[in-house]
Structure formats: structure tokens, C-alpha cells
Design a protein around this motif. Sequence first.
Motif, PDB file in Angstrom:
ATOM      1  N   VAL A  25      64.110  16.483 -21.992  1.00  0.00           N
ATOM      2  CA  VAL A  25      63.578  16.420 -20.632  1.00  0.00           C
ATOM      3  C   VAL A  25      63.680  17.838 -20.081  1.00  0.00           C
ATOM      4  O   VAL A  25      64.763  18.424 -20.084  1.00  0.00           O
ATOM      5  CB  VAL A  25      64.369  15.447 -19.739  1.00  0.00           C
ATOM      6  N   GLN A  67      59.370  14.835 -17.406  1.00  0.00           N
ATOM      7  CA  GLN A  67      59.679  13.806 -18.384  1.00  0.00           C
ATOM      8  C   GLN A  67      58.757  13.970 -19.596  1.00  0.00           C
ATOM      9  O   GLN A  67      57.605  14.402 -19.458  1.00  0.00           O
ATOM     10  CB  GLN A  67      59.464  12.426 -17.769  1.00  0.00           C
ATOM     11  N   LEU A  74      71.593  12.188 -20.470  1.00  0.00           N
ATOM     12  CA  LEU A  74      70.511  11.269 -20.853  1.00  0.00           C
ATOM     13  C   LEU A  74      71.058   9.953 -21.400  1.00  0.00           C
ATOM     14  O   LEU A  74      70.348   9.215 -22.095  1.00  0.00           O
ATOM     15  CB  LEU A  74      69.586  11.913 -21.892  1.00  0.00           C
ATOM     16  N   ARG A  96      68.144   9.406 -27.713  1.00  0.00           N
ATOM     17  CA  ARG A  96      67.352   8.499 -26.883  1.00  0.00           C
ATOM     18  C   ARG A  96      65.984   8.228 -27.483  1.00  0.00           C
ATOM     19  O   ARG A  96      65.355   7.200 -27.188  1.00  0.00           O
ATOM     20  CB  ARG A  96      67.146   9.103 -25.482  1.00  0.00           C
ATOM     21  N   PHE A  97      65.496   9.152 -28.291  1.00  0.00           N
ATOM     22  CA  PHE A  97      64.114   9.094 -28.756  1.00  0.00           C
ATOM     23  C   PHE A  97      64.016   8.875 -30.265  1.00  0.00           C
ATOM     24  O   PHE A  97      62.921   8.939 -30.832  1.00  0.00           O
ATOM     25  CB  PHE A  97      63.392  10.386 -28.361  1.00  0.00           C
ATOM     26  N   LEU A 114      72.900   6.111 -18.114  1.00  0.00           N
ATOM     27  CA  LEU A 114      71.740   5.227 -18.223  1.00  0.00           C
ATOM     28  C   LEU A 114      71.487   4.480 -16.920  1.00  0.00           C
ATOM     29  O   LEU A 114      70.336   4.311 -16.504  1.00  0.00           O
ATOM     30  CB  LEU A 114      71.942   4.222 -19.360  1.00  0.00           C
ATOM     31  N   GLU A 133      69.790   6.772 -14.218  1.00  0.00           N
ATOM     32  CA  GLU A 133      68.380   7.136 -14.310  1.00  0.00           C
ATOM     33  C   GLU A 133      67.522   6.181 -13.488  1.00  0.00           C
ATOM     34  O   GLU A 133      66.545   6.592 -12.848  1.00  0.00           O
ATOM     35  CB  GLU A 133      67.903   7.228 -15.744  1.00  0.00           C
ATOM     36  N   ILE A 167      64.105   9.111 -16.873  1.00  0.00           N
ATOM     37  CA  ILE A 167      64.859   9.292 -18.110  1.00  0.00           C
ATOM     38  C   ILE A 167      66.005  10.237 -17.806  1.00  0.00           C
ATOM     39  O   ILE A 167      65.795  11.423 -17.544  1.00  0.00           O
ATOM     40  CB  ILE A 167      63.985   9.871 -19.245  1.00  0.00           C
TER      41      ILE A 167
END
Length: 425
Positions: free
Chosen positions: A198, A206, A238, A246-247, A321, A324, A347
Motif C-alpha cells: 500500500v 490502495q 496491514l 495479505r496478498f 485488521l 482498516e 487495506i
Amino acid sequence: MTDTRFWHPFADMNAVRSTELVMARGEGVYVWDEAGTRYLDATSSLWCVNVGHGRPEIAEAAAAQMRTLASYSGFGAFANRPALELCERLADLAPVDDARIFLGSGGGDAIDTAAKIARRHFAVVGQPDRVHLIGRTQGYHGTHGLGTSIGGIVANHQGMGPLDPHTTHVAHDSLADMEAEVDRLGADHVAAIFLEPVIGAGGVHQPVPGYLQGVAALCERTGIFLVADCVIAGFGRLGEWFGPARFGIRPDMITFAKGVTSGYLPLGGVVAGTRVTGPFWDEPGTVFRHGPTYAGHPTCCAAAMANMDIIERDGLLARGLELETEIASALGTLVSHPLAGDIRAGIGALGAVAFDPDALAAHPDLPVRVFAHARDHGVLVRPLGDAVAISPPLIISREEVDGAAATIGDAFDAVAADLGVTAGV
């Protein structure tokens, strides 16, 4: 106030020289200046005080280490127990294959380290033409030499002389542009792609859905190293120890700093995966001639271990979390304001309110005006190029998040009234 001798970073010293805001103490999510005025630290100092101010455990860990071995070099074969333990812990947590940790003094230091590791690696394996480094528009990667070149905030380049000629920037939200740039250069000339999961200082942008995974796949196909700049996007910011988790991506390198000690002491570093480290670990005589005096500093490493204990014990990954959603909801109340443009949140425990482009064009000082009004009313926000941002300590309550957003809204109202502006003007 008398004229200061302190040359402040990113400051107009003609304006600052006799108007310093001298901070005196901090506790939890609040800080106080020398006059006794309390402020909600909605920016965690500079995106970094993740566990909040005034944590005695960190101070005690640092003091205890200083009583035994305060400082010692990590050059050559020298090591110390806090550095070894911290590297083991970080390697276990990072989404990087067979991770090794190169420690330094901060985030900008880590970026230059990662860039030099990438170039040195390819020189060692017989691909010396792979020196090019690709960054993105609005990316911020510190202010060291290579980091300034890789970063994509134009204002940070101005008046600094020639940038590294083997760096380019592509649109931060276009996978097609990234692929086209690799094709233009030839993958066999590119050492690494740098990106923030980010974008932080460049405006809290984002990631476009699928973008990070697409860049990771591009790097996998071409052999280019993917460097994830997690100087902000780590240690709960994040909702993970390291943002790429996260991704679902596994970068070749991750740079970190800030939240590793929650800013209590200067520390940063690079997590490097096996594809990067192989030649250095497996081939005799392959030396990486790079490193700061304070690499593996025992007191800083002891502080980091205590800080990570707090994050783990107090459930601050999960709190990141939760935040966010809370931050996105609170800032979302400003979307209809005549001065507001995009709300950039959703995010991570950070967010920004961008300004209406026409209003900002007419009044480029809008971010600073809103910052000043919010500060005068007890909330510290971060003025960015086209927005104001928050990135509070992870221990902040929902009520305090809402209060910060309300103060930002009041600041928008006050500035709009002062200037007599509306959207489109």
C-alpha cells in the motif's frame, strides 16, 4: 522562541526556525508538547509507533542490554545474541523462502541495501547487465541515493542533481505499464522492481485488485527480483507481520524498519530469499561489501524483540485488521464534503482523505491548512501532496478513530469557510 540549530527534515526552515513544536512526552496514543498541550497522535509519529508511546517493556529491554553490551560491530564474523535471535524470529515470520536478514539503521538504508544486493547478485552470477531498477509513480522509498532515484514522488527529485540513470518509473496502478517497461528494457537488463503493498507517503494509494499478484508473476517469469517495501506495511500495519502475506505473494526481498521497534530505536533491514542469497552463502569469497556501522546493533535488536513480544501478546495483528474497517468507515463520513476527493482506505490501519482536484489546484496549501487546524484542535495528521492521512498506533480505540475523523471534518469545514471555496472552484 529563539532561532533553532536543528535542521528539520522536509521543512521550510525559514518558517520553522522560530516556530518549532517541541514534543515532551508520550503515553498510549497521545503526546504532549512542552507547554502541556495534549495531541492524539493519529500518525504514529511517522507511520511507526505501532504499539503506542511509553511502553516500559521496550525501555527496560534496551536498558538491560545497554548494561551488558550496548553496541558492537557486526562486520565480518562478529555477532551478538539479540541480533541472532531477532534474525531467526524475522526469518520465521517473513513470507520469503529460506530467509536471511541483513540488518541496518532504517528504511532508507534498507532500500539502498536491497538495490545493491540485487545488482551485486547478478554481477556474481554472470549477468552484469542486470542493473536497472524499476519504481512506481507516487512510490516513496526513502531519501538515500538509490531510494531517491527509485521513488516516484517528483518533488523529492527536484534540485537533487542527476538521478541514477538506470532507474525508471511506471504508473503505480497499471500492470500493463509495468510489463511494457520490462519489455522495453529487456528483462535481462532489469535487476529489481520495487513496490509498496500500500503506497504510504505518496498518498495512501490502495493496490488495484490483482496488481501485486501480477507483478509477482511477471518477476517469476523473467527472473527479476521483486522487492516489497514494507517499511510502513509491516508489524501489524496491514494486519500481518509483513504486508505481502495479505496478498499471497512471496517477494525475493522485503525491506522493513519503523514498526520493527515501533520507532523506539532506529532499526531496519532486508529480508532476502534463497534465490537472492544463494551465491553469497554457497560460493566462497563472494563478499557483499556494504553495511552501516550499526548493523546488528544489540540494543536496537533487544528493543525490537520486546516490541514484537507486545505485538504478539496484545493481538495487534488482529487489531490492525479491525482498524482498516474502522478507519475506512470514519474517513468515509467526509466523502460528501465539498473539499474532499477520494477516500483512500480499506487495506491496513492507515487511510487518507484526498482533496477535490479543482480546489487543490486553486489552493495548493490545502493539506497544510487542514493539518494546522487539526493540530490546533488536538489531533496530529499527516499532510501529503494531495491529501491528509492518518496511521494511528494499533492500540487506538474506535472512539478515538471517530474523534480524529471528526476533527479532520471540522478542519475541512474551517478551511472551506476561510477560503470560501467549493468543489470545482
